[in-house]
Write an enzyme that holds these catalytic residues in place. Sequence first.
Site, PDB file in Angstrom:
ATOM      1  N   CYS A   1       1.345  -0.929   0.187  1.00 46.71           N
ATOM      2  CA  CYS A   1       0.618  -0.072   0.672  1.00 46.71           C
ATOM      3  C   CYS A   1       0.999   1.474   0.339  1.00 46.71           C
ATOM      4  O   CYS A   1       2.295   1.728   1.224  1.00 46.71           O
ATOM      5  CB  CYS A   1      -0.677   0.176   1.375  1.00 46.71           C
ATOM      6  SG  CYS A   1      -1.075   1.644   1.709  1.00 46.71           S
ATOM      7  N   GLU A   2       0.179   1.913  -0.734  1.00 45.33           N
ATOM      8  CA  GLU A   2       1.731   3.447  -1.109  1.00 45.33           C
ATOM      9  C   GLU A   2       1.252   4.132  -0.492  1.00 45.33           C
ATOM     10  O   GLU A   2       1.836   4.976   0.094  1.00 45.33           O
ATOM     11  CB  GLU A   2       1.542   4.398  -2.271  1.00 45.33           C
ATOM     12  CG  GLU A   2      -0.223   4.742  -3.023  1.00 45.33           C
ATOM     13  CD  GLU A   2      -0.339   5.697  -3.783  1.00 45.33           C
ATOM     14  OE1 GLU A   2       0.550   5.078  -4.840  1.00 45.33           O
ATOM     15  OE2 GLU A   2      -1.110   6.380  -4.293  1.00 45.33           O
ATOM     16  N   HIS A   3      -0.192   4.259   1.269  1.00 44.80           N
ATOM     17  CA  HIS A   3       0.044   4.815   1.934  1.00 44.80           C
ATOM     18  C   HIS A   3       0.633   4.771   2.927  1.00 44.80           C
ATOM     19  O   HIS A   3       0.818   5.816   3.649  1.00 44.80           O
ATOM     20  CB  HIS A   3      -1.704   4.813   1.684  1.00 44.80           C
ATOM     21  CG  HIS A   3      -2.183   5.551   0.622  1.00 44.80           C
ATOM     22  ND1 HIS A   3      -3.682   5.404   0.600  1.00 44.80           N
ATOM     23  CD2 HIS A   3      -2.112   6.516   0.120  1.00 44.80           C
ATOM     24  CE1 HIS A   3      -4.116   6.015  -0.465  1.00 44.80           C
ATOM     25  NE2 HIS A   3      -3.443   6.752  -0.890  1.00 44.80           N
ATOM     26  N   HIS A   4       0.915   3.716   3.294  1.00 46.23           N
ATOM     27  CA  HIS A   4       1.839   3.088   4.652  1.00 46.23           C
ATOM     28  C   HIS A   4       2.593   2.305   4.308  1.00 46.23           C
ATOM     29  O   HIS A   4       3.470   1.917   5.467  1.00 46.23           O
ATOM     30  CB  HIS A   4       0.113   2.286   5.973  1.00 46.23           C
ATOM     31  CG  HIS A   4      -1.025   2.671   5.973  1.00 46.23           C
ATOM     32  ND1 HIS A   4      -1.905   2.984   5.345  1.00 46.23           N
ATOM     33  CD2 HIS A   4      -1.241   4.158   6.564  1.00 46.23           C
ATOM     34  CE1 HIS A   4      -2.502   4.012   5.569  1.00 46.23           C
ATOM     35  NE2 HIS A   4      -1.850   4.462   6.633  1.00 46.23           N
TER      36      HIS A   4
ATOM     37  N   GLN B   1      -5.384  -0.571  -5.009  1.00 42.04           N
ATOM     38  CA  GLN B   1      -5.946  -1.959  -5.396  1.00 42.04           C
ATOM     39  C   GLN B   1      -6.408  -1.194  -6.568  1.00 42.04           C
ATOM     40  O   GLN B   1      -6.803  -2.161  -7.717  1.00 42.04           O
ATOM     41  CB  GLN B   1      -6.132  -2.707  -4.117  1.00 42.04           C
ATOM     42  CG  GLN B   1      -6.888  -3.877  -4.854  1.00 42.04           C
ATOM     43  CD  GLN B   1      -7.395  -4.546  -3.809  1.00 42.04           C
ATOM     44  OE1 GLN B   1      -7.888  -5.087  -2.493  1.00 42.04           O
ATOM     45  NE2 GLN B   1      -8.890  -5.543  -4.661  1.00 42.04           N
TER      46      GLN B   1
ATOM     47  N   HIS C   1      -5.679  -6.371   3.179  1.00 40.25           N
ATOM     48  CA  HIS C   1      -4.516  -5.234   3.480  1.00 40.25           C
ATOM     49  C   HIS C   1      -4.433  -4.393   4.968  1.00 40.25           C
ATOM     50  O   HIS C   1      -5.050  -4.315   5.596  1.00 40.25           O
ATOM     51  CB  HIS C   1      -5.834  -3.292   2.899  1.00 40.25           C
ATOM     52  CG  HIS C   1      -5.483  -2.975   2.022  1.00 40.25           C
ATOM     53  ND1 HIS C   1      -5.005  -2.652   0.857  1.00 40.25           N
ATOM     54  CD2 HIS C   1      -6.715  -4.398   0.535  1.00 40.25           C
ATOM     55  CE1 HIS C   1      -5.829  -2.374  -0.440  1.00 40.25           C
ATOM     56  NE2 HIS C   1      -6.385  -3.665  -0.269  1.00 40.25           N
TER      57      HIS C   1
ATOM     58  N   CYS D   1      -2.769  -2.574   5.871  1.00 35.80           N
ATOM     59  CA  CYS D   1      -2.518  -1.728   6.859  1.00 35.80           C
ATOM     60  C   CYS D   1      -4.263  -1.185   7.846  1.00 35.80           C
ATOM     61  O   CYS D   1      -3.937  -0.218   8.480  1.00 35.80           O
ATOM     62  CB  CYS D   1      -2.561   0.036   5.804  1.00 35.80           C
ATOM     63  SG  CYS D   1      -3.911  -0.057   4.431  1.00 35.80           S
TER      64      CYS D   1
HETATM   65 ZN   LIG Z   1      -2.931   1.934   3.284  1.00 37.97          ZN
END
Ligand SMILES: [Zn+2]
Length: 202
Positions: free
Chosen positions: A87-90, A128, A156, A158
């Site tokens: 995941c590019e956010h976490h 995703q 996920h 995250c």
């Molecule tokens: Zn994430």
Amino acid sequence: MSSQSDSLPRPTRAEAEEAVRTLLRWGGEDPTREGLLDTPSRVVKSYEDFYSGYRDDPREILSRTFSEVDDYDEIVLLRDIRFESHCEHHMVPIIGRAHVAYLPRSRVVGISKLARVVEAYARRFQIQERLTAQIANTIDEILQPHGTAVILEAGHQCMTTRGVHRPGVSMVTSRMLGVFRDNSDTRRELMAMLNRPQLSEF
Ligand SMILES: [Zn+2]
């Protein structure tokens, strides 16, 4: 969307390892402790593997096709392709399965190539929804089939190991192009193929 900036110089391996030491210190650790001495190099090595997709060209992977298929004009479905992404956010894992289908027009591709396209996009920083679209769009663009369908189902981390802590939740995304989008019979046929129990472990 560009996947890697051309303007920013890539940090050196030493710089990447130093960043890991910084995170270890920030987490409350002493990076000079014996058990942690090799951790930065191991982490950077793992990252090379996790993000190896930036070095792959999915269009190139699909470029070798076969046209002598005796007018095969039914759905080709590769299902349950396990993938591991981040995941590019976490920057934590997204682990799931991909189902990839297309209805060939004149050209088919080796099935391992479809799995490699999934992997080439998965082994990057992702969300995703974009991963799903990239796989479908590339297959559609290169093979030019009557239609392309990609369905991803993933957990996920995250969401399961941090934040709301909801293990067991999976996210399903799909992208239907061509006949899979426009023709409900074709889409229904695909769904029936997906729901069929596996014949064996092969
Ligand atoms: Zn994430």
